[in-house]
Design a protein around this motif. Structure first.
Motif, PDB file in Angstrom:
ATOM      1  N   TRP A  82    -105.738 -15.363 -20.756  1.00 40.44           N
ATOM      2  CA  TRP A  82    -106.044 -16.311 -21.817  1.00 40.44           C
ATOM      3  C   TRP A  82    -105.126 -17.515 -21.706  1.00 40.44           C
ATOM      4  O   TRP A  82    -103.954 -17.386 -21.313  1.00 40.44           O
ATOM      5  CB  TRP A  82    -105.875 -15.671 -23.189  1.00 40.44           C
ATOM      6  CG  TRP A  82    -107.028 -14.813 -23.625  1.00 40.44           C
ATOM      7  CD1 TRP A  82    -107.086 -13.449 -23.611  1.00 40.44           C
ATOM      8  CD2 TRP A  82    -108.291 -15.265 -24.144  1.00 40.44           C
ATOM      9  NE1 TRP A  82    -108.304 -13.025 -24.083  1.00 40.44           N
ATOM     10  CE2 TRP A  82    -109.065 -14.111 -24.423  1.00 40.44           C
ATOM     11  CE3 TRP A  82    -108.837 -16.526 -24.397  1.00 40.44           C
ATOM     12  CZ2 TRP A  82    -110.350 -14.187 -24.943  1.00 40.44           C
ATOM     13  CZ3 TRP A  82    -110.124 -16.606 -24.917  1.00 40.44           C
ATOM     14  CH2 TRP A  82    -110.872 -15.448 -25.184  1.00 40.44           C
ATOM     15  N   GLN A 123    -114.685 -19.549 -25.104  1.00 41.49           N
ATOM     16  CA  GLN A 123    -115.158 -18.673 -26.166  1.00 41.49           C
ATOM     17  C   GLN A 123    -115.986 -19.428 -27.197  1.00 41.49           C
ATOM     18  O   GLN A 123    -116.907 -18.866 -27.797  1.00 41.49           O
ATOM     19  CB  GLN A 123    -113.965 -17.997 -26.841  1.00 41.49           C
ATOM     20  CG  GLN A 123    -114.350 -16.928 -27.841  1.00 41.49           C
ATOM     21  CD  GLN A 123    -113.138 -16.217 -28.378  1.00 41.49           C
ATOM     22  OE1 GLN A 123    -112.166 -16.853 -28.784  1.00 41.49           O
ATOM     23  NE2 GLN A 123    -113.168 -14.896 -28.384  1.00 41.49           N
ATOM     24  N   HIS A 129    -118.582  -9.939 -22.688  1.00 39.41           N
ATOM     25  CA  HIS A 129    -118.700 -11.357 -22.372  1.00 39.41           C
ATOM     26  C   HIS A 129    -119.947 -11.608 -21.523  1.00 39.41           C
ATOM     27  O   HIS A 129    -120.172 -10.919 -20.529  1.00 39.41           O
ATOM     28  CB  HIS A 129    -117.475 -11.834 -21.591  1.00 39.41           C
ATOM     29  CG  HIS A 129    -116.245 -11.941 -22.414  1.00 39.41           C
ATOM     30  ND1 HIS A 129    -115.604 -13.135 -22.633  1.00 39.41           N
ATOM     31  CD2 HIS A 129    -115.528 -11.021 -23.085  1.00 39.41           C
ATOM     32  CE1 HIS A 129    -114.536 -12.929 -23.400  1.00 39.41           C
ATOM     33  NE2 HIS A 129    -114.475 -11.653 -23.669  1.00 39.41           N
ATOM     34  N   SER A 130    -120.698 -12.597 -21.893  1.00 43.43           N
ATOM     35  CA  SER A 130    -121.820 -13.035 -21.065  1.00 43.43           C
ATOM     36  C   SER A 130    -121.379 -14.250 -20.254  1.00 43.43           C
ATOM     37  O   SER A 130    -120.448 -14.951 -20.615  1.00 43.43           O
ATOM     38  CB  SER A 130    -123.025 -13.396 -21.941  1.00 43.43           C
ATOM     39  OG  SER A 130    -122.685 -14.449 -22.838  1.00 43.43           O
ATOM     40  N   SER A 159    -119.337 -19.588 -25.495  1.00 44.40           N
ATOM     41  CA  SER A 159    -119.796 -18.320 -24.897  1.00 44.40           C
ATOM     42  C   SER A 159    -120.383 -18.541 -23.512  1.00 44.40           C
ATOM     43  O   SER A 159    -121.413 -17.965 -23.141  1.00 44.40           O
ATOM     44  CB  SER A 159    -120.825 -17.630 -25.805  1.00 44.40           C
ATOM     45  OG  SER A 159    -120.217 -17.225 -27.014  1.00 44.40           O
ATOM     46  N   THR A 183    -119.332 -20.089 -19.196  1.00 45.19           N
ATOM     47  CA  THR A 183    -118.385 -20.600 -18.206  1.00 45.19           C
ATOM     48  C   THR A 183    -118.505 -22.114 -18.117  1.00 45.19           C
ATOM     49  O   THR A 183    -119.595 -22.647 -17.927  1.00 45.19           O
ATOM     50  CB  THR A 183    -118.651 -19.966 -16.841  1.00 45.19           C
ATOM     51  OG1 THR A 183    -118.416 -18.560 -16.914  1.00 45.19           O
ATOM     52  CG2 THR A 183    -117.749 -20.570 -15.774  1.00 45.19           C
ATOM     53  N   ASP A 192    -116.512  -6.672 -27.815  1.00 46.48           N
ATOM     54  CA  ASP A 192    -117.663  -7.506 -27.481  1.00 46.48           C
ATOM     55  C   ASP A 192    -117.687  -7.765 -25.978  1.00 46.48           C
ATOM     56  O   ASP A 192    -116.665  -8.125 -25.384  1.00 46.48           O
ATOM     57  CB  ASP A 192    -117.594  -8.847 -28.217  1.00 46.48           C
ATOM     58  CG  ASP A 192    -117.566  -8.671 -29.730  1.00 46.48           C
ATOM     59  OD1 ASP A 192    -118.337  -7.841 -30.228  1.00 46.48           O
ATOM     60  OD2 ASP A 192    -116.755  -9.357 -30.391  1.00 46.48           O
ATOM     61  N   TRP A 244    -113.912 -19.448 -18.809  1.00 40.25           N
ATOM     62  CA  TRP A 244    -114.914 -19.134 -19.836  1.00 40.25           C
ATOM     63  C   TRP A 244    -114.424 -19.666 -21.177  1.00 40.25           C
ATOM     64  O   TRP A 244    -113.274 -19.430 -21.568  1.00 40.25           O
ATOM     65  CB  TRP A 244    -115.119 -17.628 -19.891  1.00 40.25           C
ATOM     66  CG  TRP A 244    -116.205 -17.133 -20.788  1.00 40.25           C
ATOM     67  CD1 TRP A 244    -117.525 -17.020 -20.497  1.00 40.25           C
ATOM     68  CD2 TRP A 244    -116.042 -16.642 -22.126  1.00 40.25           C
ATOM     69  NE1 TRP A 244    -118.208 -16.492 -21.563  1.00 40.25           N
ATOM     70  CE2 TRP A 244    -117.321 -16.256 -22.579  1.00 40.25           C
ATOM     71  CE3 TRP A 244    -114.951 -16.498 -22.972  1.00 40.25           C
ATOM     72  CZ2 TRP A 244    -117.533 -15.738 -23.852  1.00 40.25           C
ATOM     73  CZ3 TRP A 244    -115.151 -15.978 -24.240  1.00 40.25           C
ATOM     74  CH2 TRP A 244    -116.428 -15.609 -24.661  1.00 40.25           C
ATOM     75  N   ARG A 246    -114.625  -7.248 -21.527  1.00 41.44           N
ATOM     76  CA  ARG A 246    -114.788  -6.882 -22.943  1.00 41.44           C
ATOM     77  C   ARG A 246    -113.589  -7.368 -23.750  1.00 41.44           C
ATOM     78  O   ARG A 246    -112.443  -7.290 -23.286  1.00 41.44           O
ATOM     79  CB  ARG A 246    -114.928  -5.369 -23.077  1.00 41.44           C
ATOM     80  CG  ARG A 246    -115.164  -4.863 -24.502  1.00 41.44           C
ATOM     81  CD  ARG A 246    -115.506  -3.388 -24.528  1.00 41.44           C
ATOM     82  NE  ARG A 246    -116.802  -3.134 -23.912  1.00 41.44           N
ATOM     83  CZ  ARG A 246    -117.961  -3.203 -24.555  1.00 41.44           C
ATOM     84  NH1 ARG A 246    -117.975  -3.522 -25.853  1.00 41.44           N
ATOM     85  NH2 ARG A 246    -119.087  -2.959 -23.936  1.00 41.44           N
ATOM     86  N   THR A 247    -113.863  -7.883 -24.957  1.00 34.98           N
ATOM     87  CA  THR A 247    -112.816  -8.372 -25.855  1.00 34.98           C
ATOM     88  C   THR A 247    -112.888  -7.646 -27.185  1.00 34.98           C
ATOM     89  O   THR A 247    -113.965  -7.469 -27.751  1.00 34.98           O
ATOM     90  CB  THR A 247    -112.954  -9.892 -26.085  1.00 34.98           C
ATOM     91  OG1 THR A 247    -112.616 -10.585 -24.881  1.00 34.98           O
ATOM     92  CG2 THR A 247    -112.008 -10.369 -27.187  1.00 34.98           C
ATOM     93  N   THR A 300    -108.378  -8.608 -24.283  1.00 30.59           N
ATOM     94  CA  THR A 300    -109.494  -8.623 -23.345  1.00 30.59           C
ATOM     95  C   THR A 300    -109.154  -7.758 -22.141  1.00 30.59           C
ATOM     96  O   THR A 300    -108.005  -7.713 -21.699  1.00 30.59           O
ATOM     97  CB  THR A 300    -109.807 -10.061 -22.903  1.00 30.59           C
ATOM     98  OG1 THR A 300    -110.152 -10.829 -24.056  1.00 30.59           O
ATOM     99  CG2 THR A 300    -110.955 -10.107 -21.918  1.00 30.59           C
TER     100      THR A 300
END
Length: 305
Positions: free
Chosen positions: A73, A96, A61-62, A99, A101, A59, A94, A46-47, A37
């Motif tokens: 992490w 995962q 992150h939203s 998706s 917080t 991907d 956050w 981004r991850t 990430t």
């Protein structure tokens, strides 16, 4: 520079990720090493999932602020959680799996570092001018510890590998060591004449980076074991490999240098620009590096394996 040892990294190849989020502020591997990430100056965190053929694009992150500057992490005990420290005095956790917080910490200063306790129970947040705070994930409303270093700014903060010590690298050049969770001051290591820019630990060593050297200290009695010199500019990153046999160092001369713990050079890699983030893979000898824009390159995130 220290004498050269056999190069076990000579066959590593650089794999450059898709990145268009400006300057890279930080990178972090997931605890199993399956994901990398990155956080940058523009756009979302981004991850990249590193399964075969699927790692280039990544991907977004939203549910995270756009001003994330430090990320980490969680350890294997809770591997789906990502701590993300924003510039505006907030740390988000956050999840995962959801998706989204699931937790927020309000901090008292501009966040410069974030780190999980090895057991995943607490989050350590450092601020250059406001010291450090520790948050309990079971009681996130306020820090369980808040402390500053008298007369010195804080550059970086780390837990020891076993989670029993807090290691604080100061702008004055010292490393302040405290017992956890009592916060008893154990000792001061006068590591560098000026700023101690970075700090890292593994079960046997503490590494510090300063104006022109990296120093390795014993975790048993904090004695100085090795001085690694030969740097032409201040060392800004020093990180141990997962096996503890190597320490990767980056300074402002656009080179990444890997030494063994005896101080011998094992590998030297020319970067595209100044190194802005560096982290070893948690299970093997791969490593990820983020570079600033160079004369003919834009900011980048690369994996060497």
């Amino acid at each position: 520079m220290a004498s050269t040892a056999p190069d076990v990294f000579g066959k590593h190849k650089e794999n450059t990720m898709h990145w268009d989020q400006g300057t890279v502020y930080d990178i972090s591997w997931s605890s199993d090493g399956s994901q990398l990430t990155a956080a940058g100056s523009t756009g979302p965190v981004r991850t990249w999932r590193l399964e075969r053929g699927g790692h280039k694009e990544g991907d977004a992150h939203s549910g995270l602020p756009s001003s994330i500057e430090r990320i980490a992490w969680s350890p294997p005990v809770n591997p789906s959680l990502l701590a993300a420290a924003a510039y505006e005095k907030t740390v988000c956790v956050w999840d995962q799996r959801l998706s989204s917080t699931t937790m927020r910490f309000a901090t008292k200063g501009v966040n410069s570092d974030v780190e999980w306790h090895p057991r995943g129970t607490h989050v350590l947040v450092a601020s250059r001018d406001e010291g450090m705070e520790v948050f309990d994930t079971a009681q996130p409303n306020r820090p369980v510890v808040s402390a500053s270093i008298d007369g010195a700014s804080l550059n970086s903060a780390r837990w020891s590998a076993d989670g029993t010590l807090l290691l604080l690298a100061t702008h004055a050049g010292s490393v302040e060591i405290y017992a956890w969770p009592t916060m008893t001051h154990i000792t001061t290591i006068p590591a560098h004449a000026s700023s101690c820019n970075c700090i890292a630990s593994d079960p046997h060593y503490i590494a510090t980076g300063g104006a022109d050297s990296v120093q390795l200290y014993s975790t048993r009695d904090f004695s100085l074991l090795t001085v690694i010199g030969g740097f032409e500019s201040p060392v800004v990153f020093a990180e141990f490999s997962a096996c503890g046999k190597f320490v990767a160092c980056a300074s402002d001369d656009e080179h990444l240098v890997i030494h063994n713990t005896k101080g011998r050079v094992v590998h030297k890699e020319k970067m595209h620009g100044l190194t802005t983030a560096l982290e070893w893979h948690p299970r093997n000898l791969a490593f990820a590096v983020a570079s600033a824009a160079g004369k003919s390159s834009k900011p980048s995130v690369s994996i060497f394996l």
